[in-house]
Design a protein around this motif. Sequence first.
Motif, PDB file in Angstrom:
ATOM      1  N   PRO A 142      42.942  46.580  30.380  1.00 50.51           N
ATOM      2  CA  PRO A 142      42.069  45.400  30.427  1.00 50.51           C
ATOM      3  C   PRO A 142      40.586  45.761  30.334  1.00 50.51           C
ATOM      4  N   ASP A 143      39.844  44.894  29.618  1.00 51.59           N
ATOM      5  CA  ASP A 143      38.377  45.000  29.603  1.00 51.59           C
ATOM      6  C   ASP A 143      37.802  44.208  30.763  1.00 51.59           C
ATOM      7  N   ILE A 144      38.477  43.095  31.059  1.00 48.32           N
ATOM      8  CA  ILE A 144      38.021  42.216  32.148  1.00 48.32           C
ATOM      9  C   ILE A 144      39.226  41.912  33.035  1.00 48.32           C
ATOM     10  N   VAL A 145      39.028  42.006  34.341  1.00 47.39           N
ATOM     11  CA  VAL A 145      40.057  41.628  35.304  1.00 47.39           C
ATOM     12  C   VAL A 145      39.470  40.571  36.237  1.00 47.39           C
ATOM     13  N   ILE A 146      40.127  39.406  36.302  1.00 46.30           N
ATOM     14  CA  ILE A 146      39.683  38.338  37.209  1.00 46.30           C
ATOM     15  C   ILE A 146      40.736  38.270  38.304  1.00 46.30           C
ATOM     16  N   GLU A 147      40.338  38.457  39.550  1.00 47.89           N
ATOM     17  CA  GLU A 147      41.371  38.548  40.573  1.00 47.89           C
ATOM     18  C   GLU A 147      40.951  37.980  41.910  1.00 47.89           C
ATOM     19  N   GLY A 148      41.971  37.561  42.665  1.00 42.84           N
ATOM     20  CA  GLY A 148      41.738  37.118  44.033  1.00 42.84           C
ATOM     21  C   GLY A 148      41.703  35.616  44.217  1.00 42.84           C
ATOM     22  N   GLY A 149      41.629  34.869  43.121  1.00 40.87           N
ATOM     23  CA  GLY A 149      41.543  33.409  43.237  1.00 40.87           C
ATOM     24  C   GLY A 149      42.902  32.737  43.075  1.00 40.87           C
ATOM     25  N   ILE A 150      42.892  31.429  43.210  1.00 39.07           N
ATOM     26  CA  ILE A 150      44.084  30.616  42.950  1.00 39.07           C
ATOM     27  C   ILE A 150      44.119  30.342  41.448  1.00 39.07           C
ATOM     28  N   ARG A 187      45.939  37.617  39.539  1.00 35.45           N
ATOM     29  CA  ARG A 187      45.143  38.576  38.784  1.00 35.45           C
ATOM     30  C   ARG A 187      45.380  38.287  37.298  1.00 35.45           C
ATOM     31  N   VAL A 188      44.303  38.089  36.552  1.00 36.49           N
ATOM     32  CA  VAL A 188      44.397  37.820  35.114  1.00 36.49           C
ATOM     33  C   VAL A 188      43.665  38.942  34.386  1.00 36.49           C
ATOM     34  N   CYS A 189      44.378  39.598  33.473  1.00 37.70           N
ATOM     35  CA  CYS A 189      43.782  40.716  32.733  1.00 37.70           C
ATOM     36  C   CYS A 189      43.512  40.317  31.290  1.00 37.70           C
ATOM     37  N   VAL A 190      42.344  40.706  30.821  1.00 42.89           N
ATOM     38  CA  VAL A 190      41.907  40.364  29.471  1.00 42.89           C
ATOM     39  C   VAL A 190      41.627  41.649  28.694  1.00 42.89           C
ATOM     40  N   ASN A 191      42.166  41.700  27.474  1.00 43.62           N
ATOM     41  CA  ASN A 191      41.818  42.803  26.573  1.00 43.62           C
ATOM     42  C   ASN A 191      41.239  42.200  25.301  1.00 43.62           C
ATOM     43  N   LYS A 192      40.081  42.665  24.926  1.00 43.80           N
ATOM     44  CA  LYS A 192      39.345  42.055  23.811  1.00 43.80           C
ATOM     45  C   LYS A 192      39.266  40.548  24.018  1.00 43.80           C
TER      46      LYS A 192
END
Lengths: 456, 456
Positions: A20-28, A43-48
Amino acid sequence: MMTHLDITTKPLSDSVHEEPDIVIEGGILITMVDGEGPIDPARVCVNKNRIIDIQVMDEAFSFPASAEIIDASGCIIMPGLINSHCHTPMTLFRGAADDLPLREWLDDKIFPMESEHLRPETVYWGSLLGCLEMIASGTTSFMDGYFFEDDTVQAVHRSGLRAHLAQGVIDFPAPGIPDPAENLIKGTEFIEKWAGFSDLISPGLFCHSPSTCSAKTLRGAAEISKDFSLPLQIHLSETSDEVDEIIKKTGQRPVHFLNKLGILDEGLVAAHAVHLTRDEIELLAERGVKIVHVPESNMKLSSGAARIAEMISLGMKVGLGTDGCASNNDLDLFQEMDTAAKLGKVSTGNPVSMEARTVLKMATSWGGAVLGIEQEVGTIEKGKKADIIVVDLQGPHLVPLYNPFSSLVYSATGADVRDVIVDGRILLRNRGFQTLDPDEIMKKVRALTSTFALKA
Amino acid sequence: MMTHLDITTKPLSDSVHEEPDIVIEGGILITMVDGEGPIDPARVCVNKNRIIDIQVMDEAFSFPASAEIIDASGCIIMPGLINSHCHTPMTLFRGAADDLPLREWLDDKIFPMESEHLRPETVYWGSLLGCLEMIASGTTSFMDGYFFEDDTVQAVHRSGLRAHLAQGVIDFPAPGIPDPAENLIKGTEFIEKWAGFSDLISPGLFCHSPSTCSAKTLRGAAEISKDFSLPLQIHLSETSDEVDEIIKKTGQRPVHFLNKLGILDEGLVAAHAVHLTRDEIELLAERGVKIVHVPESNMKLSSGAARIAEMISLGMKVGLGTDGCASNNDLDLFQEMDTAAKLGKVSTGNPVSMEARTVLKMATSWGGAVLGIEQEVGTIEKGKKADIIVVDLQGPHLVPLYNPFSSLVYSATGADVRDVIVDGRILLRNRGFQTLDPDEIMKKVRALTSTFALKA
């Protein structure tokens, strides 16, 4: 953070092949996928530019050192909102003419102001101001139609937002198109110029209305749109006067008139749709025409209340739009969702109608369907484009939290949006703009509009 | 900052005999005094709890070193908003039960939750949360009615807000008053306990409705209120079912029934007032009954649209209220003003109706009249109490600025409020709370409500 709703426990996804380039984590996480409840914490992982993984955040996870970690604790992670009907540069006229009779508003204020003040420069900066406002309030995609649309394309490209941008078509002399005979020629040039310019922007046509465009123009615009496989936007039956005018001119109600022209199909996006008979609604549903509900504008101009719950019950995917800032007067889809729910309830006398989840769909997944990009955006799903927002729940107006759908629709506003990602690119981080300079844009618009000689 | 409206040039006031403690300067002043336009840039001086001077900021001014200077450049300075109908502790149930049929919402959700969870501690913290939200969104005075009102008094006193706080009266077993035979005894005790406790807080009674209070109770409550020279609050004709019920029980429509009881007068504050005949409206106007419009709650519960423009045309001063957070779901009067204007326009088919200035009056000077304190608050005038808010205009949704009234009603939300002063005391400064600890209150409410066993 706790929610009283049942939590969907999603299995950890298959082994991740991409980092992942960006990881958004900890929320609902609210995925807006039908039948899926909130995932908390997620946890949501983003690549490109794509979502590559969605997890329940129940175990350690090692990130590449290069990954940007967005801590969404105390927040909701959800799909970016989709504004399906907007005239972005009309931010220039926000608050310039309110509380007026409809014809006076349009004929004595809006049309003269447009005619006098619209030019490439004002449209460009007005569009940037609109983009700024949309980013700040969590909109990641929108559908626009106006004049000097080339300049809106440039502004939207600079902002990083995703959009379908349509050149206005009307059979009157219009800003940038003094000779109506050229409207479709100019429209075709516009599409040819911008098709393929950016993955985020698709060009198209916006026919002002069945009463201001001739049958020939409407048919021509539909043909061009079909040739390029693009949606065609139109204002439909916004006011009862407009309906009467078309009946008088054609002997038919507007939907039947458009049907006779052969342009009622899945490519047509009809905004407003306030004054329709049951028969017209059924015909629109049968043909797969996309409807955009514009409740705040319809209320402010006293146009009426569209029968959205009926349309939805017929299986239509209805989008939500703010309209331009001359008739709303903001681009905040959170407030628009709230109003859509409340107007739906009061106009039908049914408090169960237009529930929070439904209006959230209108502003996310169904909006994706209206823009013709539902395979790519509108939900948080593995493989979809990374159009994601983070909504901060730390304001007193968002406490307590029983039901995230209710909180988002009935209590949140755009001011609660903290982070915005479009196509894997961060446009807003901790409420700071990453692609646009707000001071530059607001200063420029203030300077440009200070010369607008208003007789208000 | 420029506004396109004509600017009222106010003469410098007479020599100032008192030194200001607080000076708010540099912003556009909206006094809300009838006939006065904006003053830009303005300077407002406060000594102790009163406004002592209002100036056009066109010359140097020397401040005592001790004065607190609030730089309001790029902002609007205006009277604090007045929420004329609210059940503050219902913040506890915000979002707990939405999108339900009215009877199910009330009988299966709200009443059981109130019965199970209301106690002095929960009411106290729920009230504090409501105060936090009202301060954050620019409300400086409010009118409340609920149960365990003693604890709301304590919370409001801690917050520094101004309020009329009324003990709920109903002829059913109620939270804190299990025996309805005691409701007026408890109500009288409440008034006696808190009368004179604080200049900012007046106590009173709130009769739930003509259908849930007996004729004897209604008469008794009116007598007690008159004895203490206090307003009496009531819910009036909120739903058509309620009207039918009263007609069935008394043979009369609710307003005529209240008239027969002899309680229709200037001391009565009637909230909702949705289902009224023209005859009832005229009788209410004739008797000087105060009406409170509660548009968002009326929409969300699909109760209907009150005929506010008609009432105003009869000379009534109508206040604006949010209702409790179980039916709104927030306490933001900026959003309520926007909705009041839009619902007024769409429900009458008249876009000129309920213009921005009118709904601003409802939330300021007319709200003062509803609370019976119009001589003291609701406008920015020399000699009045210093209840003042500063609204930040630097968000992209507030650019450009043509008409401050339009910007405040149609584009601003509570989140744009930057500073709040009540009775000369600063409660919010640069969005920071000065009297309450938001983290403590939100943490406490989250903890208390996490035990609310909801079957949602």
